[in-house]
Design an enzyme around this catalytic site. Structure first.
Site, mmCIF file in Angstrom:
data_model
loop_
_atom_site.group_PDB
_atom_site.id
_atom_site.type_symbol
_atom_site.label_atom_id
_atom_site.label_comp_id
_atom_site.label_asym_id
_atom_site.label_seq_id
_atom_site.Cartn_x
_atom_site.Cartn_y
_atom_site.Cartn_z
ATOM 1 N N TYR A 1 0.822 -1.262 -0.104
ATOM 2 C CA TYR A 1 0.053 -0.483 0.162
ATOM 3 C C TYR A 1 1.190 1.633 0.419
ATOM 4 O O TYR A 1 1.662 1.519 1.246
ATOM 5 C CB TYR A 1 -1.191 -0.331 1.268
ATOM 6 C CG TYR A 1 -2.453 -0.951 1.147
ATOM 7 C CD1 TYR A 1 -2.037 -1.681 -0.104
ATOM 8 C CD2 TYR A 1 -2.777 -0.801 2.267
ATOM 9 C CE1 TYR A 1 -3.221 -3.172 0.074
ATOM 10 C CE2 TYR A 1 -3.670 -2.014 2.385
ATOM 11 C CZ TYR A 1 -3.891 -2.673 1.321
ATOM 12 O OH TYR A 1 -4.901 -4.469 1.484
ATOM 13 N N PHE B 1 -13.689 -3.812 -0.035
ATOM 14 C CA PHE B 1 -14.664 -3.036 -0.938
ATOM 15 C C PHE B 1 -16.022 -3.100 -0.727
ATOM 16 O O PHE B 1 -16.749 -3.062 -1.684
ATOM 17 C CB PHE B 1 -14.003 -3.018 -2.213
ATOM 18 C CG PHE B 1 -12.415 -3.137 -2.687
ATOM 19 C CD1 PHE B 1 -12.373 -2.106 -2.516
ATOM 20 C CD2 PHE B 1 -12.439 -3.994 -3.711
ATOM 21 C CE1 PHE B 1 -10.413 -1.917 -2.628
ATOM 22 C CE2 PHE B 1 -11.146 -3.898 -4.327
ATOM 23 C CZ PHE B 1 -9.765 -2.767 -4.029
ATOM 24 N N GLY C 1 -17.528 -0.892 -3.253
ATOM 25 C CA GLY C 1 -17.951 -2.087 -4.422
ATOM 26 C C GLY C 1 -16.949 -1.850 -5.821
ATOM 27 O O GLY C 1 -16.091 -2.100 -5.923
#
Length: 301
Positions: A69, A218, A222
């Site tokens: 990340y 998510f 989404g």
């Protein structure tokens, strides 16, 4: 639903192995920029540090992160270290291994089993820890079996570098494969209102029966995935949000948490106001009828 007095304990607690956490946590992916990885512009270092410190002040004690990340100027693990070390005793930091990005940010070949120690040690260095609370093995495309990779992590657990193990992006078959090697304390799969996935639904059910944490990623974004959620919202979500005086993202989080007491949420954000909104969603309770309407939406009805 955005009161700063609402804290993470309103969502209840669950355990990752022997480590209790509040069911609303924080995903670190969005701390590094306007979108994950190299997809957006780097974040304000000061604002990201403020998000982390505010999260802890609000009772968040479960942070999900990874060494991969990072954006051109920011590293999630480094930000966590800078903001929170020395770490609170009750803070649980969960990381994941398997994917790999080189120093330029380009995605490289996923780790071989013999390379996982290096991935674990990189997380240890960045976070300034001598062991990792939980490490998820993320199954990569093309891995028909995860036994060899998970076995390598089990050896690192036995060596004291890892306390607990989890799996990510798995089917029930892979989950069973891992549990035959070592205890699994969590499953991290994509899950939300954006579409039905029979295998994700099955993993949700199995984890509930086995008393193992199911940690969707998510849940808000989404189909937007690493780029984040879009402004488009289904009318059903908007209607329920209006009824509660809440934001659509809060409805999505409430629906996620409503799937069972073993379900945790790790919404990611680099915005202190969004963080407070996400934490407040832990106190939002949907009616049975609202849940039914959202379930129909999830299953594509």
């Amino acid at each position: 639903m955005t009161s700063p007095t609402m804290t993470a304990d309103a969502a209840g607690t669950w355990k990752l192995g022997d480590l209790p956490v509040h069911r609303i946590g924080l995903g670190a992916m969005r701390l590094t920029g306007s979108a994950a990885f190299h997809l957006g512009t780097p974040s304000s270092r000061e604002r990201s540090i403020a998000v982390l410190r505010t999260a802890v002040e609000l009772g968040v004690n479960h942070i999900d992160t990874a060494a991969f990340y990072f954006s051109p100027l920011r590293s999630a693990n480094e930000l966590i270290n800078r903001a929170l070390a020395p770490y609170p005793d009750d803070l649980v930091i969960v990381t994941k291994v398997g994917p790999y990005r080189d120093y330029t940010g380009e995605w490289g070949t996923a780790a071989r089993p013999d390379q996982l120690r290096g991935h674990v040690e990189e997380n240890l260095r960045q976070l300034g820890r001598d062991h990792l609370d939980v490490v998820n093995l993320r199954r990569m495309a093309g891995w028909d079996s995860i036994a060899e990779h998970f076995g390598a992590l089990a050896e690192l657990r036995d060596a004291g570098l890892i306390r607990h193990l989890g799996v990510s992006n798995v089917t029930p078959r892979h989950f069973a494969e891992a549990r035959a090697i070592a205890p699994v304390v969590c499953v991290q799969n994509q899950y939300g209102l954006h579409g039905t996935d029979p295998e994700a639904d099955e993993m949700l059910r199995i984890c509930g029966e086995e008393g193992i944490a199911f940690v969707p990623f998510f849940a808000i974004a989404g189909q937007g995935g690493a780029r984040g959620s879009t402004a488009e919202q289904d009318e059903e979500v908007l209607a329920i949000a209006r009824a509660h005086g809440a934001a659509p993202a809060q409805i999505r989080l409430a629906r996620t948490l409503g799937q069972g007491p073993h379900v945790l949420a790790i919404p990611g954000t680099g915005d202190p106001d969004h963080l407070r909104q996400n934490v407040a969603a832990g106190a939002l309770h949907l009616t049975a009828e609202e849940t039914r309407r959202l379930d129909v939406l999830h299953h594509g009805g």
